[in-house]
Design a protein around this motif. Structure first.
Motif, PDB file in Angstrom:
ATOM      1  N   ILE A 109      13.323  15.756  -8.578  1.00 14.77           N
ATOM      2  CA  ILE A 109      14.575  15.910  -9.310  1.00 14.77           C
ATOM      3  C   ILE A 109      15.331  17.147  -8.827  1.00 14.77           C
ATOM      4  O   ILE A 109      16.539  17.111  -8.579  1.00 14.77           O
ATOM      5  CB  ILE A 109      14.310  15.994 -10.825  1.00 14.77           C
ATOM      6  N   MET A 110      14.612  18.249  -8.673  1.00 14.14           N
ATOM      7  CA  MET A 110      15.251  19.497  -8.280  1.00 14.14           C
ATOM      8  C   MET A 110      15.685  19.487  -6.814  1.00 14.14           C
ATOM      9  O   MET A 110      16.703  20.075  -6.457  1.00 14.14           O
ATOM     10  CB  MET A 110      14.306  20.670  -8.526  1.00 14.14           C
ATOM     11  N   GLU A 111      14.927  18.836  -5.980  1.00 13.33           N
ATOM     12  CA  GLU A 111      15.293  18.799  -4.569  1.00 13.33           C
ATOM     13  C   GLU A 111      16.521  17.928  -4.339  1.00 13.33           C
ATOM     14  O   GLU A 111      17.395  18.259  -3.531  1.00 13.33           O
ATOM     15  CB  GLU A 111      14.122  18.293  -3.731  1.00 13.33           C
ATOM     16  N   ALA A 112      16.592  16.788  -5.048  1.00 16.18           N
ATOM     17  CA  ALA A 112      17.791  15.947  -5.076  1.00 16.18           C
ATOM     18  C   ALA A 112      18.201  15.410  -3.712  1.00 16.18           C
ATOM     19  O   ALA A 112      19.383  15.154  -3.470  1.00 16.18           O
ATOM     20  CB  ALA A 112      18.960  16.713  -5.699  1.00 16.18           C
ATOM     21  N   THR A 113      17.251  15.221  -2.827  1.00 15.84           N
ATOM     22  CA  THR A 113      17.578  14.673  -1.514  1.00 15.84           C
ATOM     23  C   THR A 113      17.743  13.157  -1.589  1.00 15.84           C
ATOM     24  O   THR A 113      17.211  12.496  -2.470  1.00 15.84           O
ATOM     25  CB  THR A 113      16.486  15.027  -0.491  1.00 15.84           C
ATOM     26  N   ALA A 114      18.466  12.626  -0.609  1.00 16.26           N
ATOM     27  CA  ALA A 114      18.806  11.195  -0.619  1.00 16.26           C
ATOM     28  C   ALA A 114      17.852  10.413   0.288  1.00 16.26           C
ATOM     29  O   ALA A 114      18.270   9.800   1.280  1.00 16.26           O
ATOM     30  CB  ALA A 114      20.256  11.006  -0.175  1.00 16.26           C
ATOM     31  N   ASP A 115      16.565  10.425  -0.060  1.00 17.59           N
ATOM     32  CA  ASP A 115      15.606   9.668   0.750  1.00 17.59           C
ATOM     33  C   ASP A 115      14.952   8.543  -0.048  1.00 17.59           C
ATOM     34  O   ASP A 115      13.912   8.011   0.346  1.00 17.59           O
ATOM     35  CB  ASP A 115      14.547  10.606   1.342  1.00 17.59           C
ATOM     36  N   GLY A 116      15.577   8.154  -1.165  1.00 18.96           N
ATOM     37  CA  GLY A 116      15.061   7.053  -1.969  1.00 18.96           C
ATOM     38  C   GLY A 116      15.596   5.709  -1.488  1.00 18.96           C
ATOM     39  O   GLY A 116      16.660   5.631  -0.863  1.00 18.96           O
ATOM     40  N   ARG A 117      14.833   4.639  -1.799  1.00 23.03           N
ATOM     41  CA  ARG A 117      15.214   3.309  -1.284  1.00 23.03           C
ATOM     42  C   ARG A 117      14.901   2.200  -2.284  1.00 23.03           C
ATOM     43  O   ARG A 117      14.111   2.380  -3.208  1.00 23.03           O
ATOM     44  CB  ARG A 117      14.472   3.032   0.022  1.00 23.03           C
ATOM     45  N   VAL A 118      15.531   1.046  -2.059  1.00 20.72           N
ATOM     46  CA  VAL A 118      15.170  -0.202  -2.726  1.00 20.72           C
ATOM     47  C   VAL A 118      14.611  -1.127  -1.649  1.00 20.72           C
ATOM     48  O   VAL A 118      15.226  -1.303  -0.590  1.00 20.72           O
ATOM     49  CB  VAL A 118      16.386  -0.863  -3.399  1.00 20.72           C
ATOM     50  N   SER A 147       0.828  -1.199   0.000  1.00 16.69           N
ATOM     51  CA  SER A 147       0.000   0.000   0.000  1.00 16.69           C
ATOM     52  C   SER A 147       0.862   1.250   0.000  1.00 16.69           C
ATOM     53  O   SER A 147       1.773   1.380   0.834  1.00 16.69           O
ATOM     54  CB  SER A 147      -0.916   0.019   1.231  1.00 16.69           C
ATOM     55  N   GLY A 148       0.577   2.136  -0.928  1.00 18.50           N
ATOM     56  CA  GLY A 148       1.251   3.415  -0.924  1.00 18.50           C
ATOM     57  C   GLY A 148       0.849   4.228   0.292  1.00 18.50           C
ATOM     58  O   GLY A 148      -0.312   4.187   0.718  1.00 18.50           O
ATOM     59  N   GLY A 149       1.784   4.941   0.862  1.00 19.01           N
ATOM     60  CA  GLY A 149       1.516   5.748   2.045  1.00 19.01           C
ATOM     61  C   GLY A 149       1.841   5.059   3.351  1.00 19.01           C
ATOM     62  O   GLY A 149       1.937   5.717   4.394  1.00 19.01           O
ATOM     63  N   GLN A 150       2.032   3.723   3.321  1.00 19.29           N
ATOM     64  CA  GLN A 150       2.377   3.036   4.558  1.00 19.29           C
ATOM     65  C   GLN A 150       3.818   3.349   4.963  1.00 19.29           C
ATOM     66  O   GLN A 150       4.656   3.698   4.133  1.00 19.29           O
ATOM     67  CB  GLN A 150       2.168   1.522   4.428  1.00 19.29           C
ATOM     68  N   VAL A 151       4.096   3.227   6.251  1.00 17.95           N
ATOM     69  CA  VAL A 151       5.420   3.533   6.781  1.00 17.95           C
ATOM     70  C   VAL A 151       6.235   2.252   6.879  1.00 17.95           C
ATOM     71  O   VAL A 151       5.809   1.267   7.489  1.00 17.95           O
ATOM     72  CB  VAL A 151       5.311   4.216   8.157  1.00 17.95           C
ATOM     73  N   VAL A 152       7.423   2.288   6.257  1.00 19.30           N
ATOM     74  CA  VAL A 152       8.358   1.154   6.316  1.00 19.30           C
ATOM     75  C   VAL A 152       9.724   1.709   6.699  1.00 19.30           C
ATOM     76  O   VAL A 152      10.234   2.611   6.027  1.00 19.30           O
ATOM     77  CB  VAL A 152       8.450   0.426   4.960  1.00 19.30           C
ATOM     78  N   GLY A 153      10.304   1.171   7.764  1.00 19.60           N
ATOM     79  CA  GLY A 153      11.611   1.655   8.197  1.00 19.60           C
ATOM     80  C   GLY A 153      11.610   3.122   8.566  1.00 19.60           C
ATOM     81  O   GLY A 153      12.619   3.814   8.391  1.00 19.60           O
ATOM     82  N   GLY A 154      10.475   3.610   9.070  1.00 24.49           N
ATOM     83  CA  GLY A 154      10.390   4.990   9.518  1.00 24.49           C
ATOM     84  C   GLY A 154      10.056   6.006   8.439  1.00 24.49           C
ATOM     85  O   GLY A 154       9.987   7.206   8.724  1.00 24.49           O
ATOM     86  N   ARG A 155       9.843   5.557   7.204  1.00 27.81           N
ATOM     87  CA  ARG A 155       9.531   6.488   6.119  1.00 27.81           C
ATOM     88  C   ARG A 155       8.317   5.990   5.337  1.00 27.81           C
ATOM     89  O   ARG A 155       8.111   4.791   5.173  1.00 27.81           O
ATOM     90  CB  ARG A 155      10.710   6.641   5.164  1.00 27.81           C
ATOM     91  N   LYS A 156       7.567   6.955   4.789  1.00 27.71           N
ATOM     92  CA  LYS A 156       6.408   6.611   3.985  1.00 27.71           C
ATOM     93  C   LYS A 156       6.810   6.171   2.580  1.00 27.71           C
ATOM     94  O   LYS A 156       7.805   6.638   2.037  1.00 27.71           O
ATOM     95  CB  LYS A 156       5.467   7.820   3.860  1.00 27.71           C
ATOM     96  N   LEU A 157       5.987   5.295   2.013  1.00 33.28           N
ATOM     97  CA  LEU A 157       6.132   4.908   0.612  1.00 33.28           C
ATOM     98  C   LEU A 157       5.200   5.797  -0.212  1.00 33.28           C
ATOM     99  O   LEU A 157       4.059   5.439  -0.494  1.00 33.28           O
ATOM    100  CB  LEU A 157       5.761   3.435   0.419  1.00 33.28           C
TER     101      LEU A 157
END
Length: 376
Positions: free
Chosen positions: A190-199, A147-157
């Motif tokens: 893209i413009m914000e370029a923060t490192a909060d992406g995950r696999v 489900s989109g919006g759920q929290v995994v590892g302290g962050r939302k999807l």
């Protein structure tokens, strides 16, 4: 002429000279006064026009909080990367019947695509059949796994992006591009370029969801390698492709598959020659000017632009240059296909090979494109 007449003549001459000089002085004074009035008026108009900009700059909050990035100088557009117009040999399919068909898959000769308006469509002949429409709740033939919006590892999807599935169907790997922005806000990301992406990894038997790799800058396309111990991940903002180890002795590790691409990579799909097709919808021309490279080190300009301009307006400033490359292990480029102004294939997000042709998905264009590889 007698002495009296001569005296009157000389007095008249002096009078004329004084009158002329006085007139000249008055004229200059009028010119100086007019010039001052003009300059004052110009400054007033300039202040009137700049005042709203200053208010915007000082008062309004920018929607983005960008990081400072330092990208390497782009590789020269030479050799494998030399510009051409091979993508213009493609032909458009289902034009105006699809909205942003970003990714493509096929079962035999039947194709499927997800679209920007939330549909999963099946393409049969010339017909477009909607299999499911995603949303709340999903409508059609679909099963929700994550489900989109759920929290995994302290962050939302918030922005679940691309996925890859093992041959036995037990493991599913996918990219979560951001915990702050959704798909519709892709340019903010893209413009914000923060490192909060995950696999992340999803176990289809146990339903367990876990984080495999984090701190990625816009992880986008993902492709499972043949040994199924690692995946290739397009780290779009960094113009590179990472190899993330998802199984085996190196699980949890990461290295670089290819660095410093001449464009910003999206989806990655296998090629028939054992390599990988990588689609890039925006390039970093060298020689030339890359706006995204320029802005990467100037976050204050990014913040200001997003106070003034909408995402759609900003997209008009990005050149419609499409690039597809076939890459091999070791960071080797074997060939590249270009459409320098996006006249046929614009905003290319994926190159899916099937039966001697490349099917070109797009995150924004209202069509698929098909390129016969025998022509290039």
């Amino acid at each position: 002429m007698n002495e009296t007449a001569g005296l009157r003549f000389r007095r008249q001459q002096r009078h004329d000279v004084i009158t002329d000089r006085l007139a000249e002085h008055v004229h200059k004074g009028k010119g100086t006064y007019s010039g001052r009035v003009f300059r004052a008026s110009l400054l007033s108009v300039g202040a009137f026009l700049l005042l709203p900009l200053l208010v915007v700059l000082l008062v309004l909050e920018s929607p983005i909080h960008p990081d400072v990035l330092v990208l390497k100088e782009p590789p020269p557009m030479a050799g494998c990367w030399e510009a051409n117009a091979k993508l213009r040999l493609a032909r458009r399919l289902y034009e105006d019947a699809l909205a942003g068909p970003e990714s493509v898959a096929n079962v035999g000769d039947v194709f499927y695509s997800g679209t920007a308006d939330g549909r999963i469509v099946k393409l049969i002949g010339r017909r477009v059949h909607t299999v499911a429409r995603l949303g709340k709740p999903p409508c059609g033939e679909s099963t929700r796994l994550v489900s989109g919006g759920q929290v995994v590892g302290g962050r939302k999807l918030l922005f679940i992006n691309d996925l890859a599935v093992t041959q036995d169907g037990k493991k599913l790997y996918f990219t979560s591009s951001s915990s702050r922005w959704q798909r519709r806000d892709y340019l903010h990301l893209i413009m914000e370029a923060t490192a909060d992406g995950r696999v992340l990894e999803y176990d289809t038997e146990s339903g367990e969801l876990s984080v495999v790799m984090d701190n990625l800058r816009f992880p986008n396309g993902i492709q499972l390698l043949p040994d199924e111990e690692s995946v290739l991940v397009a780290e779009t903002t960094m113009a590179r492709i990472r190899r993330v180890h998802v199984a085996g002795l190196n699980k949890g590790g990461m290295d670089t598959f290819m660095d410093n691409l001449p464009g910003f990579p999206d989806n990655i799909r296998p090629s028939s020659s054992g390599g990988y097709w990588v689609a890039m919808s925006a390039v970093r021309p060298n020689p030339g000017f890359s706006m995204l490279d320029f802005l990467s080190q100037r976050p204050w300009i990014k913040k200001f632009l997003f106070k003034l301009l909408s995402q759609d307006t900003m997209m008009k400033l990005v050149p419609r240059y499409s690039l597809v490359a076939e890459l091999h292990d070791g960071g080797i480029c074997s060939r590249s296909l270009h459409d320098p102004d996006g006249s046929v294939a614009a905003y290319v997000s994926e190159a899916h090979e099937h039966d001697g042709s490349l099917y070109l998905g797009s995150f924004r264009s209202p069509y698929l494109a098909k390129l016969d590889l025998s022509l290039v």
